[in-house]
Design an enzyme around this catalytic site. Structure first.
Site, PDB file in Angstrom:
ATOM      1  N   HIS A 194     -18.901   6.553   5.285  1.00 27.21           N
ATOM      2  CA  HIS A 194     -17.966   6.459   3.918  1.00 27.21           C
ATOM      3  C   HIS A 194     -16.776   6.685   4.165  1.00 27.21           C
ATOM      4  O   HIS A 194     -16.153   6.978   5.458  1.00 27.21           O
ATOM      5  CB  HIS A 194     -18.431   7.414   2.793  1.00 27.21           C
ATOM      6  CG  HIS A 194     -18.477   8.548   3.123  1.00 27.21           C
ATOM      7  ND1 HIS A 194     -19.355   9.416   4.055  1.00 27.21           N
ATOM      8  CD2 HIS A 194     -17.541   9.961   2.982  1.00 27.21           C
ATOM      9  CE1 HIS A 194     -19.169  10.712   4.281  1.00 27.21           C
ATOM     10  NE2 HIS A 194     -17.944  10.907   3.507  1.00 27.21           N
ATOM     11  N   HIS A 247     -19.676  19.258   0.722  1.00 27.40           N
ATOM     12  CA  HIS A 247     -20.179  17.913   0.996  1.00 27.40           C
ATOM     13  C   HIS A 247     -19.947  18.012   2.490  1.00 27.40           C
ATOM     14  O   HIS A 247     -19.941  18.976   3.239  1.00 27.40           O
ATOM     15  CB  HIS A 247     -19.319  16.773   0.194  1.00 27.40           C
ATOM     16  CG  HIS A 247     -17.595  17.115   0.624  1.00 27.40           C
ATOM     17  ND1 HIS A 247     -17.109  16.583   1.430  1.00 27.40           N
ATOM     18  CD2 HIS A 247     -16.773  17.905   0.170  1.00 27.40           C
ATOM     19  CE1 HIS A 247     -15.695  16.728   1.603  1.00 27.40           C
ATOM     20  NE2 HIS A 247     -15.704  17.582   0.596  1.00 27.40           N
TER      21      HIS A 247
END
Length: 376
Positions: A62, A298
């Site tokens: 990402h 995360h």
């Protein structure tokens, strides 16, 4: 709940290397209208900052935070590489889940996917599954029935002076967790459990088992029953062989005359002793730390935490006290991210091994320094 469309799944893909794989994923995100063309540069830059490999053959490439303005709409593209892509040292990815998110939407999406993918029983199916099966696996539609055993099913200071109290408590917790039905409860509270010796007793039932699970209760003060000491009762519900691993660790402790360790540890320590090889000479050390990172654990801070843990030989189990309460292996990035840790959540660390204290100290320092994102 995020929905994964079949047209976003690309099975049987091939790539020369990691960069080629990421470019393919980025191109698919661009073609789907999720991102502008330059977003690929953010994805490659992110990989330079921190590897997006989660484990179990899965990577989640990402973009960086400064390329979010190139995201047009949140979306995901999934690529399956049956031959495997070298994602890093001793890292082979068979599935790459490309993520584009306009804000922090990817955190919830990532937690959903990693929760599914952390099931080791299905990870091996990902590299050869059809698009339909891959979608079902990723969306949790083909998950194996959960094995219920965590610190919420362990009580260590029970005010009891009879076995029926311990039996009722264990059976009630298993029923509340959906592991057993009323038939199991009725059966175990009317059947004498089995003494394993050293104060440990075992109870089960052939009826009323809905899925596999284990509950443990330890009396605050041991008492006698028919001339034998009662300190701890273990209740087992079984629909498959998964409880056998826990019973194997219990058996090893009994054979080595180490059951007293179960009688002194806290709930996290009991869980560690029954689910992992804990050095016989080492105590299980526990500590609680609060996560202050703005977006929780995360991929980047999660990777930083796992990297610190892997520097030590000790076994580390992490429990999110403000989450599901289910412990996770601290050496697995996938399982750490799947804990769904948000800012302000309290993590319980149970550490055992020759360098347990050093590991706990390093973990505390890393968390206080912001896990690579700066102290909050």
């Amino acid at each position: 709940m995020f929905q994964l469309e079949l047209q976003a799944i690309h099975t049987g893909a091939s790539a020369q290397n990691k960069e080629d794989a990421i470019r393919q994923v980025a191109a698919a995100l661009t073609a789907a209208g999720n991102v502008a063309e330059d977003y690929v540069n953010g994805m490659l830059a992110r990989e330079q900052q921190t590897s997006t490999f989660l484990g179990n053959g899965i990577a989640i490439p990402h973009g960086t935070t400064d390329t979010r303005d190139l995201v047009l709409k949140t979306g995901v593209q999934v690529f399956q590489f049956p031959q495997g892509i070298r994602w890093g040292e001793d890292q082979t990815a068979y599935v790459a889940i490309g993520i584009a998110a306009k804000s922090d939407e990817h955190l919830a999406l990532l937690r959903q996917l990693t929760h599914v993918l952390s099931d080791d029983s299905i990870a091996g199916q990902l590299k050869t599954a059809s698009a339909e099966d891959l979608r079902a696996l990723l969306m949790g539609e083909k998950q194996a029935a959960e094995f219920s055993f965590d610190t919420s099913l362990i009580s260590v200071e029970v005010a009891a002076n009879d076995l029926m109290t311990l039996q009722a408590l264990n059976a009630g917790r298993l029923q509340a967790a959906g592991v057993v039905d009323a038939g199991y409860v009725a059966s175990v509270v009317t059947t004498a459990p089995l003494s394993l010796g050293q104060g440990i007793w075992l109870s089960d039932s052939a009826s009323g088992n809905l899925r596999s699970g284990i509950a443990v209760s330890r009396a605050a003060t041991p008492f006698d029953y028919q001339g034998e000491s009662v300190a701890m009762l273990v209740n087992v519900a079984a629909t498959d062989d998964r409880p056998l691993e826990v019973l194997g660790y219990l058996s090893a402790l009994l054979l080595n005359k180490k059951a007293d360790r179960l009688l002194k540890a806290d709930a996290a320590g009991v869980y560690a002793l029954l689910t992992s090889d804990v050095d016989e000479q080492a105590e299980v050390l526990t500590a609680e730390f609060t996560i202050r990172n703005e977006h929780g654990l995360h991929a980047r801070p999660g990777t930083a935490l796992v990297s610190v843990i892997k520097q030590f030989n000790s076994e580390v189990t992490i429990t999110n006290l403000d989450g599901s309460g289910k412990p996770a292996n601290g050496r697995s990035l996938m399982k750490v991210v799947a804990l769904g840790v948000k800012k302000g959540h309290r993590l319980r660390f149970a550490v055992s091994g020759e360098d347990a204290q050093q590991a706990l100290t390093a973990i505390e320092e890393a968390i206080n320094s912001g896990l690579g994102e700066g102290a909050a």
